[in-house]
Design a protein around this motif. Structure first.
Motif, mmCIF file in Angstrom:
data_model
loop_
_atom_site.group_PDB
_atom_site.id
_atom_site.type_symbol
_atom_site.label_atom_id
_atom_site.label_comp_id
_atom_site.label_asym_id
_atom_site.label_seq_id
_atom_site.Cartn_x
_atom_site.Cartn_y
_atom_site.Cartn_z
ATOM 1 N N PHE A 62 41.165 91.480 89.174
ATOM 2 C CA PHE A 62 40.195 90.607 90.053
ATOM 3 C C PHE A 62 39.527 91.374 90.832
ATOM 4 C CE2 PHE A 62 44.217 88.013 89.205
ATOM 5 C CZ PHE A 62 43.625 87.272 88.409
ATOM 6 N N GLY A 63 39.699 92.740 91.015
ATOM 7 C CA GLY A 63 38.957 93.372 91.917
ATOM 8 C C GLY A 63 39.774 93.499 93.336
ATOM 9 N N HIS A 64 39.397 94.340 94.190
ATOM 10 C CA HIS A 64 40.004 93.926 95.693
ATOM 11 C C HIS A 64 38.862 94.271 96.595
ATOM 12 C CE1 HIS A 64 40.784 98.501 94.893
ATOM 13 N NE2 HIS A 64 40.061 98.401 95.817
ATOM 14 N N VAL A 65 39.073 93.739 97.937
ATOM 15 C CA VAL A 65 38.089 94.317 99.262
ATOM 16 C C VAL A 65 38.470 95.450 99.874
ATOM 17 C CG1 VAL A 65 37.443 91.729 99.274
ATOM 18 C CG2 VAL A 65 39.152 92.738 100.653
ATOM 19 N N LYS A 66 37.697 96.019 100.665
ATOM 20 C CA LYS A 66 38.049 97.180 101.384
ATOM 21 C C LYS A 66 39.196 97.106 102.528
ATOM 22 C CE LYS A 66 35.863 100.871 104.045
ATOM 23 N NZ LYS A 66 34.626 101.186 104.950
ATOM 24 N N GLY A 67 40.017 97.789 102.359
ATOM 25 C CA GLY A 67 41.243 97.635 103.440
ATOM 26 C C GLY A 67 42.318 96.494 102.921
ATOM 27 N N SER A 68 42.100 95.839 101.595
ATOM 28 C CA SER A 68 43.343 95.074 101.497
ATOM 29 C C SER A 68 44.411 95.730 101.179
ATOM 30 C CB SER A 68 42.779 94.280 100.234
ATOM 31 O OG SER A 68 42.638 95.005 99.056
ATOM 32 N N PHE A 69 44.860 96.832 100.808
ATOM 33 C CA PHE A 69 46.062 97.427 100.890
ATOM 34 C C PHE A 69 45.681 98.958 101.117
ATOM 35 C CE2 PHE A 69 44.240 96.856 96.368
ATOM 36 C CZ PHE A 69 44.350 98.206 96.109
ATOM 37 N N THR A 70 46.917 99.732 101.366
ATOM 38 C CA THR A 70 46.787 101.129 101.515
ATOM 39 C C THR A 70 46.273 101.958 100.514
ATOM 40 O OG1 THR A 70 48.920 100.752 102.386
ATOM 41 C CG2 THR A 70 48.081 103.186 102.450
ATOM 42 N N GLY A 71 45.166 102.618 100.550
ATOM 43 C CA GLY A 71 44.381 103.401 99.495
ATOM 44 C C GLY A 71 43.148 102.455 99.113
ATOM 45 N N ALA A 72 42.957 101.124 99.552
ATOM 46 C CA ALA A 72 41.801 100.569 99.176
ATOM 47 C C ALA A 72 40.729 100.989 100.062
ATOM 48 C CB ALA A 72 42.063 98.949 99.195
ATOM 49 N N ASP A 73 40.179 102.159 100.013
ATOM 50 C CA ASP A 73 38.916 102.539 100.928
ATOM 51 C C ASP A 73 37.839 102.029 100.654
ATOM 52 O OD1 ASP A 73 39.151 104.226 98.898
ATOM 53 O OD2 ASP A 73 39.219 105.941 99.767
ATOM 54 N N LEU A 111 46.512 81.598 85.519
ATOM 55 C CA LEU A 111 46.681 80.278 84.852
ATOM 56 C C LEU A 111 45.593 79.442 85.960
ATOM 57 C CD1 LEU A 111 47.790 78.154 83.155
ATOM 58 C CD2 LEU A 111 49.442 77.696 84.499
ATOM 59 N N ARG A 112 45.837 79.940 87.205
ATOM 60 C CA ARG A 112 44.837 79.145 87.986
ATOM 61 C C ARG A 112 43.593 79.611 87.951
ATOM 62 N NH1 ARG A 112 45.912 81.225 92.921
ATOM 63 N NH2 ARG A 112 48.380 80.930 92.530
ATOM 64 N N VAL A 113 42.987 80.621 87.416
ATOM 65 C CA VAL A 113 41.638 81.135 86.992
ATOM 66 C C VAL A 113 41.314 80.353 85.963
ATOM 67 C CG1 VAL A 113 40.215 82.981 86.326
ATOM 68 C CG2 VAL A 113 42.175 83.530 88.141
ATOM 69 N N LEU A 114 42.112 80.327 84.837
ATOM 70 C CA LEU A 114 41.720 79.282 83.681
ATOM 71 C C LEU A 114 41.484 78.003 84.000
ATOM 72 C CD1 LEU A 114 44.306 81.130 81.279
ATOM 73 C CD2 LEU A 114 41.854 81.606 81.214
ATOM 74 N N GLN A 115 42.120 77.386 84.894
ATOM 75 C CA GLN A 115 41.853 76.073 85.227
ATOM 76 C C GLN A 115 40.716 75.981 85.967
ATOM 77 O OE1 GLN A 115 45.836 75.293 86.406
ATOM 78 N NE2 GLN A 115 46.627 74.688 84.249
ATOM 79 N N GLU A 116 40.527 76.737 86.994
ATOM 80 C CA GLU A 116 39.536 76.551 87.964
ATOM 81 C C GLU A 116 38.246 77.341 87.708
ATOM 82 O OE1 GLU A 116 41.339 77.637 91.686
ATOM 83 O OE2 GLU A 116 42.988 76.037 91.330
ATOM 84 N N LYS A 117 38.306 78.256 86.698
ATOM 85 C CA LYS A 117 37.194 79.002 86.430
ATOM 86 C C LYS A 117 36.516 79.829 87.504
ATOM 87 C CE LYS A 117 36.831 77.442 82.183
ATOM 88 N NZ LYS A 117 37.646 78.404 81.201
ATOM 89 N N SER A 118 37.338 80.079 88.306
ATOM 90 C CA SER A 118 37.034 80.911 89.486
ATOM 91 C C SER A 118 38.265 81.775 90.150
ATOM 92 C CB SER A 118 36.296 80.407 90.548
ATOM 93 O OG SER A 118 37.249 79.507 91.373
ATOM 94 N N PHE A 119 37.906 82.905 90.704
ATOM 95 C CA PHE A 119 38.912 83.610 91.358
ATOM 96 C C PHE A 119 38.637 84.439 92.554
ATOM 97 C CE2 PHE A 119 36.249 86.469 88.908
ATOM 98 C CZ PHE A 119 36.404 87.501 89.586
ATOM 99 N N ARG A 120 39.619 84.900 93.268
ATOM 100 C CA ARG A 120 39.222 85.739 94.434
ATOM 101 C C ARG A 120 39.642 87.210 94.092
ATOM 102 N NH1 ARG A 120 41.140 81.794 99.355
ATOM 103 N NH2 ARG A 120 39.639 80.049 98.985
ATOM 104 N N LYS A 121 39.073 88.201 94.735
ATOM 105 C CA LYS A 121 39.164 89.534 94.776
ATOM 106 C C LYS A 121 40.485 89.619 95.931
ATOM 107 C CE LYS A 121 34.887 91.785 94.255
ATOM 108 N NZ LYS A 121 34.274 92.805 94.672
ATOM 109 N N VAL A 122 41.374 90.708 95.488
ATOM 110 C CA VAL A 122 42.445 91.009 96.185
ATOM 111 C C VAL A 122 42.139 91.067 97.360
ATOM 112 C CG1 VAL A 122 44.640 92.375 96.615
ATOM 113 C CG2 VAL A 122 43.781 91.902 94.176
ATOM 114 N N GLY A 123 42.848 90.246 98.571
ATOM 115 C CA GLY A 123 42.370 90.245 99.930
ATOM 116 C C GLY A 123 41.188 89.763 100.561
ATOM 117 N N GLY A 124 40.466 88.871 99.330
ATOM 118 C CA GLY A 124 39.043 88.354 99.325
ATOM 119 C C GLY A 124 39.254 86.805 99.899
ATOM 120 N N ILE A 125 38.224 86.288 100.387
ATOM 121 C CA ILE A 125 38.165 84.890 100.753
ATOM 122 C C ILE A 125 37.072 84.275 99.907
ATOM 123 C CG2 ILE A 125 39.309 84.955 102.922
ATOM 124 C CD1 ILE A 125 36.352 84.862 104.347
ATOM 125 N N LYS A 126 36.189 84.853 99.302
ATOM 126 C CA LYS A 126 35.170 84.162 98.501
ATOM 127 C C LYS A 126 35.537 83.937 97.205
ATOM 128 C CE LYS A 126 31.320 86.561 97.515
ATOM 129 N NZ LYS A 126 30.527 87.536 97.602
#
Ligand code: ATP
Ligand code: MG
Length: 483
Positions: A212-223, A255-270
């Motif tokens: 899913f990818g991640h946004v900056k700062g979503s976990f230690t090391g996600a610089d 499963l949620r992605v397959l049903q909704e056809k959309s996802f959010r990056k780790v730590g993301g809101i979009k």
């Protein structure tokens, strides 16, 4: 070493002599227009261009050449003077190679050798079409003519033409699931991205951010922000390999992605739209995984709408492809360029041995066995003594004739047995038996003497005396000692 036809574009007698040395027929041309005419007419294997024509002329020749002539390799011949610096330019404009001096016969010989290997490879690319049952199989190099593979191809076409998404591909390891995924991708959207991730290879957190990818700062090391594979695949294909190994909480997110056809990056809101075709592959029986509470039932139902199945190579419906696959791997392997095209087939005994094995590693294992045989074989036919099947690969499911039932693993005993069987099969005609075994007649005589194999005594004591015409050669666990 020689080539059939060489065209010389030079008035220099030394260049012409060079061509005479290596061409069975040599044709001359004085200028570019002539050269184009001659090449179209005689379809040569090589052109020798005098370096005095310059890179511009090679470029012009190739621009004006027709579809057949453009592939004729051009070697530019220098005069041994200070013109080395032009070699790169010549090659950049499309020359195959640059010969510094017109006396350098040794270098030209090496160049001709390379040209021969290259033309053999492209020739074999053309001839390999016969291994594919149809156009789709050809475009993804999926070999087979068995009922099983034809059914699989039929299913691949059906799901690819439908809007089915996600798609599940199941089959034991090495049966060709990734090839099948690529076939679906090629049929559905050949110009889009194909990305794959192995769910068993990453920890839960890494896999999640990989997908899913991640946004900056979503976990230690996600610089910095990361784009996930689901987004990278865009409208192409995302292959989730070994889906059974996906951690259970990530299964819920998928499963949620397959049903909704959309996802959010780790730590993301979009919310990000997902338009990729999701293909999941598994070499485990997902139904069993569900029963053992290792795989979510709802995800299994969502995936299992019209699964594409790859049969094991040993199955009755696919066994007949073993011979075809072995020949295909023999003809397309590039493991040993010096032997390219020299080993042309397998002996019947070698094929029988391959057909008896259970192939727990399926097509991948067969491909490895053939590559090893190419390395070991010294004649033009792969014989039984070049077939090495790793004893750790012998399957538990066996038919009583496969090697796991040989209690005595002595190589000498196995060799004696095979020689006796070959003799029995050929009615004790030693020339034919030697050919079957892939050894010389003299070696056969020596071995018959060494093992003291006698017609009457062997038949009397033979464990296969009832087989009569049916020789059952077992694959050796080691390549036999060189004759
Ligand atoms: N029908 C076939 N024709 C030619 N080559 C094949 C065929 N099936 C499989 N192969 C070859 O066998 C090897 C294994 O195939 P592939 O990677 O598709 O198997 P897989 O089912 O995905 O295996 P795994 O479960 O281990 O990932 C590859 O090199 C592939 O090119
Ligand atoms: Mg795979």
């Amino acid at each position: 070493m020689s080539l059939r036809r060489i065209v010389v574009v030079s008035k220099d007698p030394e260049v012409q002599q060079l061509a005479q040395e290596y061409g069975q027929e040599v044709f001359g041309a004085d200028n570019l227009a002539d050269a184009l005419d001659v090449v179209q007419t005689v379809n040569p294997d090589l052109m020798l261009f005098d370096h005095r024509f310059g890179p511009r002329h090679i470029h012009e020749f190739r621009n004006r050449a027709d579809k057949n002539s453009i592939d004729v390799p051009i070697v530019v011949v220098g005069d041994g003077d200070n013109n080395n610096d032009l070699s790169t330019e010549f090659i950049q404009t499309g020359a195959y190679d640059y010969l510094k001096s017109r006396q350098d016969y040794a270098q030209l010989e090496q160049i001709i050798n390379r040209i021969k290997i290259k033309s053999k490879i492209s020739h074999s690319e053309q001839t390999t079409r016969r291994f594919f049952a149809e156009d789709l199989a050809d475009s993804v190099s999926m070999v087979g003519c068995s009922k099983a593979i034809l059914n699989t191809l039929k299913m691949i076409k059906l799901v690819a033409a439908s809007r089915c998404n996600p798609i599940l591909i199941v089959g034991e390891t090495g049966t060709g699931k990734e090839l099948a995924a690529k076939a679906i991708h090629t049929l559905r959207h050949p110009n889009e991205q194909f990305v794959a991730v192995n769910c068993a290879a990453l920890t839960a957190n890494l896999l999640e951010s990989e997908l899913f990818g991640h946004v900056k700062g979503s976990f230690t090391g996600a610089d910095r922000e990361k784009t996930g594979l689901m987004e990278l695949a865009q409208s192409g294909t995302l292959l989730l390999d070994e889906i059974s190994e996906m951690p259970i909480n990530l299964q819920a997110k998928l499963l949620r992605v397959l049903q909704e056809k959309s996802f959010r990056k780790v730590g993301g809101i979009k919310n990000i739209a997902c338009s990729a075709t999701i293909i999941a592959s598994s070499n485990r029986d997902l139904n069993n995984e569900v029963k053992a509470n290792r795989f979510r039932r709802d995800l299994y139902y969502r995936l299992n709408i019209s699964p594409v199945t790859l049969a094991p190579l040993r199955s009755q419906e696919r066994r007949q492809d073993i011979r075809l696959l072995a020949q295909y791997f023999l003809e397309t392997s590039i493991i040993c360029p010096q032997k390219c095209g020299k080993i042309t087939s397998l002996t019947e005994l070698a094929i029988e041995a391959l057909e008896r094995h259970d192939w727990p590693g399926n097509v991948r294992e067969l491909s490895n066995v053939i590559e090893r045989a190419i390395l070991l074989e010294t004649t033009d036919k792969i014989g039984l003594n070049a077939i090495y099947i790793d004893p750790t690969q012998w399957s538990e499911v066996s038919d009583g004739l496969t090697p796991k039932h040989i209690k005595d693993f002595s190589l000498a005993k196995a060799e004696r047995e095979l020689i006796a069987r070959a003799l029995q099969k050929t009615g004790w005609q030693k020339t034919r038996a030697a050919a079957l075994l892939g050894i010389t007649r003299a070696t056969l005589y020596a071995k018959v003497k060494q093992y003291d194999i006698e017609k009457d005594s062997y038949i009397a004591n033979s464990p296969v005396k009832q087989e009569q015409n049916e020789v059952s050669a077992s694959p050796l666990s080691q390549p036999a000692a060189a004759p």
